[in-house]
Design a protein around this motif. Sequence first.
Motif, PDB file in Angstrom:
ATOM      1  N   SER A  96      -0.898 -26.667 -42.471  1.00  0.00           N
ATOM      2  CA  SER A  96      -1.631 -27.938 -42.360  1.00  0.00           C
ATOM      3  C   SER A  96      -2.044 -28.248 -40.923  1.00  0.00           C
ATOM      4  N   LEU A  97      -1.556 -27.489 -39.967  1.00  0.00           N
ATOM      5  CA  LEU A  97      -1.828 -27.793 -38.563  1.00  0.00           C
ATOM      6  C   LEU A  97      -2.587 -26.685 -37.834  1.00  0.00           C
ATOM      7  N   LYS A  98      -2.474 -25.476 -38.315  1.00  0.00           N
ATOM      8  CA  LYS A  98      -2.865 -24.310 -37.503  1.00  0.00           C
ATOM      9  C   LYS A  98      -4.331 -24.264 -37.100  1.00  0.00           C
ATOM     10  N   ASN A  99      -5.189 -25.005 -37.799  1.00  0.00           N
ATOM     11  CA  ASN A  99      -6.601 -25.005 -37.416  1.00  0.00           C
ATOM     12  C   ASN A  99      -6.994 -26.173 -36.509  1.00  0.00           C
ATOM     13  N   LEU A 100      -6.021 -27.022 -36.178  1.00  0.00           N
ATOM     14  CA  LEU A 100      -6.293 -28.155 -35.292  1.00  0.00           C
ATOM     15  C   LEU A 100      -6.276 -27.697 -33.841  1.00  0.00           C
ATOM     16  N   PRO A 101      -6.913 -28.450 -32.937  1.00  0.00           N
ATOM     17  CA  PRO A 101      -6.783 -28.136 -31.515  1.00  0.00           C
ATOM     18  C   PRO A 101      -5.440 -28.649 -30.968  1.00  0.00           C
ATOM     19  N   PHE A 102      -4.787 -27.814 -30.156  1.00  0.00           N
ATOM     20  CA  PHE A 102      -3.487 -28.139 -29.551  1.00  0.00           C
ATOM     21  C   PHE A 102      -3.664 -28.331 -28.039  1.00  0.00           C
ATOM     22  N   PHE A 103      -3.054 -29.392 -27.522  1.00  0.00           N
ATOM     23  CA  PHE A 103      -3.197 -29.698 -26.090  1.00  0.00           C
ATOM     24  C   PHE A 103      -1.826 -29.856 -25.438  1.00  0.00           C
ATOM     25  N   LEU A 104      -1.584 -29.090 -24.394  1.00  0.00           N
ATOM     26  CA  LEU A 104      -0.337 -29.211 -23.636  1.00  0.00           C
ATOM     27  C   LEU A 104      -0.463 -30.357 -22.643  1.00  0.00           C
ATOM     28  N   GLU A 105       0.571 -31.185 -22.599  1.00  0.00           N
ATOM     29  CA  GLU A 105       0.669 -32.251 -21.574  1.00  0.00           C
ATOM     30  C   GLU A 105       2.049 -32.152 -20.949  1.00  0.00           C
ATOM     31  N   THR A 106       2.461 -30.924 -20.705  1.00  0.00           N
ATOM     32  CA  THR A 106       3.797 -30.667 -20.178  1.00  0.00           C
ATOM     33  C   THR A 106       3.780 -30.801 -18.655  1.00  0.00           C
ATOM     34  N   PRO A 107       4.953 -31.007 -18.040  1.00  0.00           N
ATOM     35  CA  PRO A 107       4.965 -31.155 -16.572  1.00  0.00           C
ATOM     36  C   PRO A 107       4.698 -29.811 -15.888  1.00  0.00           C
ATOM     37  N   ASN A 108       3.427 -29.497 -15.696  1.00  0.00           N
ATOM     38  CA  ASN A 108       3.014 -28.198 -15.155  1.00  0.00           C
ATOM     39  C   ASN A 108       1.798 -28.323 -14.259  1.00  0.00           C
TER      40      ASN A 108
END
Length: 276
Positions: free
Chosen positions: A247-259
């Motif tokens: 249900s998620l794999k085709n969505l865009p993923f965005f990192l907002e990690t401390p990097n």
Amino acid sequence: MFKIGCHLSSSKGYQNMAEEAHRIGANTFQFFTRNPRGGSAKAIDENDIAEFQKLAQEYGIEVILAHAPYTLNCCSDKPEVREFAINIMKDDLKRMEYTPNQLYNFHPGSHVGQGIETGIEYIIDALNMVLTAEQSTTVLLETMAGKGSEIGSQFEEIRQIIDGVKLQDKLGVCLDTCHVSDAGYDIVNNLNGVLEEFDKIIGFNRLKAIHLNDSMNPLGAHKDRHQKIGEGTLGIQTFEEIINHPSLKNLPFFLETPNELEGYEKEIAILKKLYV
Ligand code: FE
Ligand code: FE
Ligand code: ZN
């Protein structure tokens, strides 16, 4: 196709963000529309946008996600603060039309003691003033950690906001993994259960983006402190499950990690290896 990216600085324009994203192995990115404190935005440079569109084609960048200044509060108890938020969002949405059909994410806001119901009413009013039938942009409500008096940490609150908005087809949701865990949704031990609840209350059709962040704090902590992927209480296995979930794999993923950029580059490489 795995759509993966991270938060980038918008200070050098759209073209620069496309170049940076591509350089670190990303094919999407998130950026602040202006200074995160909500100052005036740089004028849109149409040349920069035109060059960006070429690069986006070349690099396979289909989705970009603009993030409203996080200091905006649509449901403040101060009328001038609410008005400021509405004006910024209106202006941001005008600017978004230079890159049509993209996503604009905002934090629903904090009710600052007025109560959730009053807060939700103000957020609905704001969206009804900001959204237009002509816009091509989808506005995303971000799921929040429930820090202080934040609204939007419970799926029911997001549902209530959507229900009050007239132009509902302009609305979506961005699920933040650190925030939902902080809000008390156990995505480590029961990802399927949490997603079923999301679907039942909000509906998967609303889910347009995922913020991928590990959390420094345990389930239900309401702290909102992001951690690097695999170094927090969520752990790498949870992220492997999330990015590969049907249900998620085709969505865009965005990192907002401390990097910094190199850190993002490493996390993107790790996640790409885990994506099947
Ligand atoms: Fe956010
Ligand atoms: Fe987020
Ligand atoms: Zn956060």
